[in-house]
Design a protein around this motif. Sequence first.
Motif, PDB file in Angstrom:
ATOM      1  N   ILE A   6       0.959  -1.202   0.036  1.00 23.41           N
ATOM      2  CA  ILE A   6       0.053  -0.051  -0.079  1.00 23.41           C
ATOM      3  C   ILE A   6       0.993   1.175   0.028  1.00 23.41           C
ATOM      4  O   ILE A   6       1.871   1.348   0.830  1.00 23.41           O
ATOM      5  CB  ILE A   6      -0.946  -0.045   1.420  1.00 23.41           C
ATOM      6  CG1 ILE A   6      -1.678  -1.389   1.425  1.00 23.41           C
ATOM      7  CG2 ILE A   6      -1.857   1.183   1.209  1.00 23.41           C
ATOM      8  CD1 ILE A   6      -2.076  -1.457   2.767  1.00 23.41           C
ATOM      9  N   ILE A  58      -6.696   3.930  -4.926  1.00 23.10           N
ATOM     10  CA  ILE A  58      -7.147   4.412  -3.774  1.00 23.10           C
ATOM     11  C   ILE A  58      -7.315   6.101  -3.944  1.00 23.10           C
ATOM     12  O   ILE A  58      -6.079   6.706  -3.850  1.00 23.10           O
ATOM     13  CB  ILE A  58      -6.887   4.244  -2.410  1.00 23.10           C
ATOM     14  CG1 ILE A  58      -6.735   2.651  -2.359  1.00 23.10           C
ATOM     15  CG2 ILE A  58      -7.601   4.973  -1.253  1.00 23.10           C
ATOM     16  CD1 ILE A  58      -5.898   2.059  -1.135  1.00 23.10           C
ATOM     17  N   GLN A  65     -13.135   4.756   0.073  1.00 21.42           N
ATOM     18  CA  GLN A  65     -12.280   4.086  -0.898  1.00 21.42           C
ATOM     19  C   GLN A  65     -11.008   3.144   0.317  1.00 21.42           C
ATOM     20  O   GLN A  65     -10.539   2.105  -0.084  1.00 21.42           O
ATOM     21  CB  GLN A  65     -11.579   4.600  -1.838  1.00 21.42           C
ATOM     22  CG  GLN A  65     -12.834   5.451  -2.962  1.00 21.42           C
ATOM     23  CD  GLN A  65     -11.777   5.549  -4.191  1.00 21.42           C
ATOM     24  OE1 GLN A  65     -10.796   5.216  -4.578  1.00 21.42           O
ATOM     25  NE2 GLN A  65     -12.597   6.445  -5.069  1.00 21.42           N
ATOM     26  N   TYR A  66     -10.995   3.908   0.963  1.00 20.68           N
ATOM     27  CA  TYR A  66     -10.038   3.166   2.209  1.00 20.68           C
ATOM     28  C   TYR A  66     -10.621   2.058   2.747  1.00 20.68           C
ATOM     29  O   TYR A  66      -9.910   1.219   2.746  1.00 20.68           O
ATOM     30  CB  TYR A  66      -9.452   4.250   3.184  1.00 20.68           C
ATOM     31  CG  TYR A  66      -8.535   5.506   2.894  1.00 20.68           C
ATOM     32  CD1 TYR A  66      -7.196   5.273   3.101  1.00 20.68           C
ATOM     33  CD2 TYR A  66      -9.108   6.507   2.273  1.00 20.68           C
ATOM     34  CE1 TYR A  66      -6.463   6.248   2.621  1.00 20.68           C
ATOM     35  CE2 TYR A  66      -8.268   7.678   2.012  1.00 20.68           C
ATOM     36  CZ  TYR A  66      -6.705   7.509   1.934  1.00 20.68           C
ATOM     37  OH  TYR A  66      -6.019   8.441   1.748  1.00 20.68           O
ATOM     38  N   ARG A  67     -11.857   2.070   3.221  1.00 26.47           N
ATOM     39  CA  ARG A  67     -12.525   0.938   3.686  1.00 26.47           C
ATOM     40  C   ARG A  67     -12.651   0.162   2.752  1.00 26.47           C
ATOM     41  O   ARG A  67     -12.694  -1.291   2.939  1.00 26.47           O
ATOM     42  CB  ARG A  67     -13.767   1.630   4.311  1.00 26.47           C
ATOM     43  CG  ARG A  67     -13.654   2.333   5.503  1.00 26.47           C
ATOM     44  CD  ARG A  67     -14.970   2.597   6.218  1.00 26.47           C
ATOM     45  NE  ARG A  67     -15.684   3.594   5.497  1.00 26.47           N
ATOM     46  CZ  ARG A  67     -15.728   4.956   5.473  1.00 26.47           C
ATOM     47  NH1 ARG A  67     -14.722   5.485   6.333  1.00 26.47           N
ATOM     48  NH2 ARG A  67     -16.677   5.692   4.878  1.00 26.47           N
ATOM     49  N   ALA A  69     -10.960  -0.671   0.191  1.00 28.31           N
ATOM     50  CA  ALA A  69      -9.508  -1.205  -0.130  1.00 28.31           C
ATOM     51  C   ALA A  69      -9.484  -2.204   0.935  1.00 28.31           C
ATOM     52  O   ALA A  69      -8.764  -3.489   0.431  1.00 28.31           O
ATOM     53  CB  ALA A  69      -8.652  -0.384  -0.322  1.00 28.31           C
ATOM     54  N   ALA A  70      -9.679  -1.924   2.176  1.00 27.86           N
ATOM     55  CA  ALA A  70      -9.307  -2.798   3.235  1.00 27.86           C
ATOM     56  C   ALA A  70     -10.130  -4.235   3.011  1.00 27.86           C
ATOM     57  O   ALA A  70      -9.731  -5.286   3.110  1.00 27.86           O
ATOM     58  CB  ALA A  70      -9.631  -2.430   4.677  1.00 27.86           C
ATOM     59  N   ILE A  98      -5.557   6.893   6.721  1.00 34.15           N
ATOM     60  CA  ILE A  98      -5.263   5.601   6.221  1.00 34.15           C
ATOM     61  C   ILE A  98      -5.476   4.623   7.518  1.00 34.15           C
ATOM     62  O   ILE A  98      -5.465   3.474   7.144  1.00 34.15           O
ATOM     63  CB  ILE A  98      -3.556   5.536   5.941  1.00 34.15           C
ATOM     64  CG1 ILE A  98      -3.088   4.177   5.602  1.00 34.15           C
ATOM     65  CG2 ILE A  98      -2.792   5.815   7.095  1.00 34.15           C
ATOM     66  CD1 ILE A  98      -3.432   3.674   4.434  1.00 34.15           C
ATOM     67  N   ASP A 100      -8.174   4.172   8.758  1.00 30.70           N
ATOM     68  CA  ASP A 100      -9.501   3.542   8.328  1.00 30.70           C
ATOM     69  C   ASP A 100      -9.204   2.182   7.534  1.00 30.70           C
ATOM     70  O   ASP A 100      -9.778   1.115   7.831  1.00 30.70           O
ATOM     71  CB  ASP A 100     -10.365   4.205   7.446  1.00 30.70           C
ATOM     72  CG  ASP A 100     -10.980   5.337   8.343  1.00 30.70           C
ATOM     73  OD1 ASP A 100     -10.958   5.186   9.517  1.00 30.70           O
ATOM     74  OD2 ASP A 100     -11.616   6.509   7.887  1.00 30.70           O
ATOM     75  N   LEU A 101      -8.246   2.184   6.685  1.00 27.62           N
ATOM     76  CA  LEU A 101      -7.829   1.037   6.169  1.00 27.62           C
ATOM     77  C   LEU A 101      -7.147  -0.146   6.686  1.00 27.62           C
ATOM     78  O   LEU A 101      -7.566  -1.385   6.695  1.00 27.62           O
ATOM     79  CB  LEU A 101      -6.857   1.441   4.845  1.00 27.62           C
ATOM     80  CG  LEU A 101      -6.435   0.344   3.663  1.00 27.62           C
ATOM     81  CD1 LEU A 101      -6.055   1.074   2.484  1.00 27.62           C
ATOM     82  CD2 LEU A 101      -5.424  -0.621   4.283  1.00 27.62           C
TER      83      LEU A 101
END
Length: 758
Positions: A6, A58, A65-67, A69-70, A98, A100-101
Amino acid sequence: MRVAFIGNALPRRCGIATFTTDLEQAVSMLPEIVESGILAMRDPGGDYLWPAHVVRSIDQNDPAQYRAAADAINEAGYDVACLQHEFGIFGGEAGCLILDLIAGLTMPLVTTLHTVLDRPSPAQRVVMEAVLAASARVIVMAQKGRSILIETYSADPGKICVIPHGIPDEPFADSDAAKQRRGFPGRQVILTFGLISPNKGIETMIEAMPAIVERCPDAVYVVMGATHPHLLRDAGESYRLGLMERVEELGLGNHVVFLNRFAERPELLDHIAMCDVYVTPYRDEAQMTSGTLAYAHGLGRAVVSTPYWHAAELLGNGSGMLVPFDDGPRMGEAVADLLVDGPARQVMANNAYVASRPMIWAHVAQRYGEAFREALRSPVGIRLRAGRAAPLALPILPLPATSNRHFKAMCDDTGLFQHAIRSIPDRRHGYCVDDNARALLLCIQPDNRLDGALALAAHFASFVQHAWNSDYRRFRNFMSFERRWLEPAGSQDSHGRTLWALGVCAASSDPGLAAWATDLFVEALPTVLEFTAPRSWAFALLGLDAYCPVHPGDTVADAIRHRLAGRLVRLLRDTATDPWPWFEDRLTYDNARLCEALIRTGGRIGDADMLAAGLASLRWLLGMQTAPAGHFRPIGSQGFMLAQRTPLPFDQQPLEACATVAACRAARQHDRSELWISSAHQAFAWFLGENDLAVSLVDIESGSCRDGLHPDRANDNRGAESVLSYLLALADMRAMVRRGPSFPAPPDSPPDKVPLDG
């Protein structure tokens, strides 16, 4: 092994993009890697044609989009995530998005820190400590970075790895052929490359050039690199144009060349190969890594640099020269000395090339592979692979100021009302010793920041004294608004909580308060041996933890402490199973106080097994109180009666967050793991909106706290237990600040406080 990286990625033009791309390609060549890919950050306005190894992008400023992506990383079945961290490449204050990811990841995280600040802002500290807490392994590229993490952030030394910046594996070569290819035959070439911005110190080198040219008439300074995109966006090419004007003023038009472009690797390596001396005249000491310096060093070039952190370490073995910051004459002298002394320059170049061999990407990739395997074997890796998310410090603002306006409004000349209708005291339910004892406890906390705390303490002490029923050797609990006691003896828990407050008061610096509390504590303590409620034992033990050190001759109290602690230990031993390592067959209320009692007592009396049992049970509880998204989720009261199963999420009560903060504070005093810091942070953030409903329960201006969370809304009533839970948790958080740099410092401005009699 499958690894998700990432960070930034080529074709985005920046050093971290080059680093991440090179690292992913090198790691992908390891025999144990079956799949790797990059989740690339996209800056505002960035529109890139991503290569195949970029599996997802992202948008920097889009929290959703962070969530997502996770979720994508989890669903793809990656074994390890490798974060390339730099504050500026992620959205939110200090790049907090970040978090949140990484909160949503279900595999261990290995983080490479490209910047390590020794003087972070409060927001930067919050983010850095959250990242450290979430990471199973942390990689820095210099020993200085490791030292700062330990000294400034109290990071666990055992999880920090020092792995140098990678470099391409190129043969050592003379500069003449490259000069011919690049159009500089017969010149002595000085080179700087990288994205151009004021902190690179190019002005210093330009000012040094007249002295260099005087000694070396064929010298040319090549400044290679595009203007930094952020500078270009904000100021255009004004900085570069200013440099070019200064070159003309000094008559250096034939001795300074600007190549305004971002060079791809073949061109870049060829330009490094042609230089006789490479310079990094950077102006900021706090630069933890420089990819340009690593590349030049790795190709065996003589280097002159200012002593920023990376350069001071890399060049300290005779493979380069260091000169003071912003010192043009010294810079010019050092460069000219090397240009006129070919043998000395060759020795330095040879030293650099030999010293840099461990830095080639193949070797660096092997070190990363070791870090990934260590992460998978770490406690956090094992826990995550078992399917439970690790607690993570979520981003919050610095600790809020203390206000006791609502606390005052909930009091009259009798004591603290139990309940409220919204923010208005509800006289129908009167008072209870449970709340007034906790109010007393709050008032004697050294970090409560309440005005007139001792006067407030005396007010609640009077209520506690009146609650004592000497005929029953018990404290009464409930009192009506008309000041009539509604029972001859209260619950076991209320008696235990009152003992807790008295024990802490007995250690007060106020002689009168301490003497009163000591007498009543001694009189009321023996009754607790008759109790069967585990939490009443735990509350009494918390009081004994404060009382016994100031009364070492009280052998009766010490004996009771050992008996109560023994009961808790036996209860845990007899009830716990592998899947359910807990004191009871269900999770109910004030759960963390059971752990805190064992931690404090075990630590105080030197019982390592008791302390370990408390810490282990708290670790398990923290996992049970962590939502899949990574935030704190208290044990819901709807599930109190459900034996040995995942707790129900609602209704959530402030009492649980308060108890968790306190238990983590106790754990941190005996175990330096960052888990306790991040988990206290996580639990306190629940009050401020990091919860299942994303609703703040606290009105900071008044100091009030809502009574909890229902599945669809917050409970708008603001009773005594809620405000006490919030203010006690805030005091504990401030105490953690006072003990070490683990949280943002509170505001310096005077808090909004109203004395009880004001």
